[in-house]
Design an enzyme around this catalytic site. Sequence first.
Site, PDB file in Angstrom:
ATOM      1  N   LYS A   1     -10.203 -19.427  48.210  1.00  0.00           N
ATOM      2  CA  LYS A   1     -11.502 -19.305  48.905  1.00  0.00           C
ATOM      3  C   LYS A   1     -12.443 -20.405  48.436  1.00  0.00           C
ATOM      4  CE  LYS A   1     -10.768 -17.420  51.558  1.00  0.00           C
ATOM      5  NZ  LYS A   1      -9.590 -16.774  51.962  1.00  0.00           N
TER       6      LYS A   1
ATOM      7  N   LYS B   1      -8.513 -22.123  62.284  1.00  0.00           N
ATOM      8  CA  LYS B   1      -8.113 -20.711  62.331  1.00  0.00           C
ATOM      9  C   LYS B   1      -6.847 -20.614  63.179  1.00  0.00           C
ATOM     10  CE  LYS B   1      -9.837 -16.621  61.221  1.00  0.00           C
ATOM     11  NZ  LYS B   1      -9.993 -16.342  59.793  1.00  0.00           N
TER      12      LYS B   1
ATOM     13  N   GLY C   1       0.272 -27.779  70.174  1.00  0.00           N
ATOM     14  CA  GLY C   1       1.586 -27.822  69.536  1.00  0.00           C
ATOM     15  C   GLY C   1       1.935 -29.231  69.094  1.00  0.00           C
TER      16      GLY C   1
ATOM     17  N   GLU D   1     -11.325 -23.863  49.749  1.00  0.00           N
ATOM     18  CA  GLU D   1     -11.435 -23.966  51.212  1.00  0.00           C
ATOM     19  C   GLU D   1     -12.864 -24.285  51.660  1.00  0.00           C
ATOM     20  OE1 GLU D   1      -8.555 -21.036  53.710  1.00  0.00           O
ATOM     21  OE2 GLU D   1      -9.862 -20.026  52.307  1.00  0.00           O
TER      22      GLU D   1
ATOM     23  N   CYS E   1      -5.962 -25.520  68.335  1.00  0.00           N
ATOM     24  CA  CYS E   1      -6.221 -25.880  69.724  1.00  0.00           C
ATOM     25  C   CYS E   1      -6.453 -24.662  70.592  1.00  0.00           C
ATOM     26  CB  CYS E   1      -5.033 -26.597  70.322  1.00  0.00           C
ATOM     27  SG  CYS E   1      -4.833 -28.246  69.751  1.00  0.00           S
TER      28      CYS E   1
ATOM     29  N   ARG F   1     -11.468 -20.832  66.284  1.00  0.00           N
ATOM     30  CA  ARG F   1     -10.180 -21.266  65.751  1.00  0.00           C
ATOM     31  C   ARG F   1     -10.283 -22.566  64.965  1.00  0.00           C
ATOM     32  NH1 ARG F   1      -5.430 -20.314  69.679  1.00  0.00           N
ATOM     33  NH2 ARG F   1      -5.778 -18.175  70.253  1.00  0.00           N
TER      34      ARG F   1
HETATM   35  N1  HGA Z   1      -0.450 -32.534  68.803  1.00  0.00           N
HETATM   36  C1  HGA Z   1      -1.606 -32.473  69.639  1.00  0.00           C
HETATM   37  C2  HGA Z   1      -2.145 -31.057  69.745  1.00  0.00           C
HETATM   38  C3  HGA Z   1      -2.524 -30.523  68.385  1.00  0.00           C
HETATM   39  C4  HGA Z   1      -2.722 -29.020  68.328  1.00  0.00           C
HETATM   40  O1  HGA Z   1      -2.064 -28.231  68.982  1.00  0.00           O
HETATM   41  N2  HGA Z   1      -3.591 -28.555  67.432  1.00  0.00           N
HETATM   42  O2  HGA Z   1      -3.798 -27.203  67.292  1.00  0.00           O
HETATM   43  C5  HGA Z   1      -2.682 -33.433  69.166  1.00  0.00           C
HETATM   44  O3  HGA Z   1      -2.671 -33.896  68.022  1.00  0.00           O
HETATM   45  O4  HGA Z   1      -3.552 -33.761  69.970  1.00  0.00           O
END
Ligand code: HGA
Length: 609
Positions: free
Chosen positions: A486, A604, A104, A489, A2, A27
Amino acid sequence: MCGIVGAVAQRNITPILIEGLKRLEYRGYDSCGVALHVDGQLQRSRSTSRVADLESQIGTARLQGFTGIAHTRWATHGAPASHNAHPHFSPSSENARIALVHNGIIENHDELRSELQGLGYEFQSQTDTEVIAHLVDHMYNGDLFDTVQQAVKRLHGAYAIAVFAREEPHRVVAARQGSPLIVGLGEGENFVASDAMALAGTTDQIIYLEEGDVVDLQLGRVWIVDADGKPVEREVKTVHAHTGAAELGPYRHYMQKEIFEQPRVVGDTLEGVTGIMPELFGDNAYKIFKEIDRVLILACGTSYYAGVTAKYWIESLAKVPVNVEIASEYRYRDSVPNPNTLVVTISQSGETADTLAALKHARALGMTKTLTICNVATSAMVRECELSYITRAGVEVGVASTKAFTTQLAALFLLTLTLAQVNGHLTDEQEAQHLKQMRHLPVAIAAVLALEPQIMAWADEFARKENALFLGRGIHYPIALEGALKLKEISYIHAEAYPAGELKHGPLALVTDEMPVVTIAPNDQLLEKLKSNMQEVRARGGQLYVFADVDSRISSSDGVHVIRLPEHYGLLSPILHVAALQLLAYHTALARGTDVDKPRNLAKSVTVE
Ligand code: HGA
């Protein structure tokens, strides 16, 4: 993962929010969105496509505003669908009072959801984030800063949030606990973002928020309180965030570009190292290195494999016992702490949630001597560790790590030599010899990259397979692991790596003429043993793809394909062999037509648990 950008200004901020999201795209994300304060209303636009698509949506809708927040989402709770994309509104109706973005995971979201549903809140998404928006709305007392300080006390888990309210048009409030967040200071305007790079070109005056901080952003004022609600002054740093990463140059993908940057960035990482000196890792390094009698390495993914390679190096040259742990395992298991341990964390971004948590766990167990190998000097990891060595890989955009890995290895070899010296296991002559070899690394890596045409020919064969085995021994076992990682992925081929001696204990059962077996065959003391393992594969019809050193005395024959690396590089050989494996994965993925730089489901900077 995010990305968050927020702004309060006296000009239209949509270009700043969109540019910020573009800078955070590397990211990895699956959806994105923007919310703005427009004529006394909250308005938003969300997309499950790229930021460029969001930009044109906003352009078409002529969405403009002076206060707003924006987000790229990597779904953890709820599918990557537009109703789950951030910003989330509360109430979820037309008449929203609160807009919020979050990075988060809120662990008590179920409990809060039931409570808020009981209060009449209707949920539009499956995310854990929406509960925060409704909680802030429910607790709103006319002062968003005060409300957010109270609301975050109810959250368990990790978050960086940015929020604004309909009633307070010139204010954005943000908070962090366990996820990165910075503040950017402007002239009569202020910003918040996941990292300083998101604001490059807008401001270089950056405050790194600390755990538990809540910040009030207004036009001419930034006010921060800590977790106890006490006003705090945080240092303002001038940060010249890289802006050049966006240029692809002659390359088709960032991953390819980053593979080919390795000679330069490994050289940059070792630049200025004229001798082995503990001070390279920090002022107090000599004292700490003298005091410790073991090393604990904590890392995830590719960085973990760098750690496993370092275990072989450190135990062999410095004679210090090393334990390498996957951070997400270590943080939750009962382990036996020893205060004489040097805790080494390895992380490209320096924001990897599991590694940061594992570091804090180790410290809580009384292991306070900490060092990080990290690519971002301003990251939480560097701020949390007493000692550090900053790799100079530059911004890595491809989700599959390449140059970050080889620069980590270069830094870890330096650490190995330093520990060897402090422990009296490095003569001046050995030091000079190792340094000479390290200085030559850029040339040696470039010679491996020149093998690209031969590797491309193999990749066409690999692209038709669904499974692959990777074999290595000793210091090349972790390189086999990294090569397999690698490949899976970015090409989605199922790949596994084994120490070659383990073959007969299980994986040999998988070997048929449909199974390519990639073998790393440097000319070291294990070569003869490895040749026997190769015979075991051939006897079952397995197809061998061997990366041999120039003098390995392994030749191509029926079912044995050989590419020779130009020189044998002793203990530093993993850095060369992995470059060949990166190219194999890259060209296989290319032949299969996958999204090389943004492989499905991956991100990322893994800032969630
Ligand atoms: N939990 C939240 C945010 C996900 C997040 O931080 N991703 O990097 C969601 O699922 O929207």
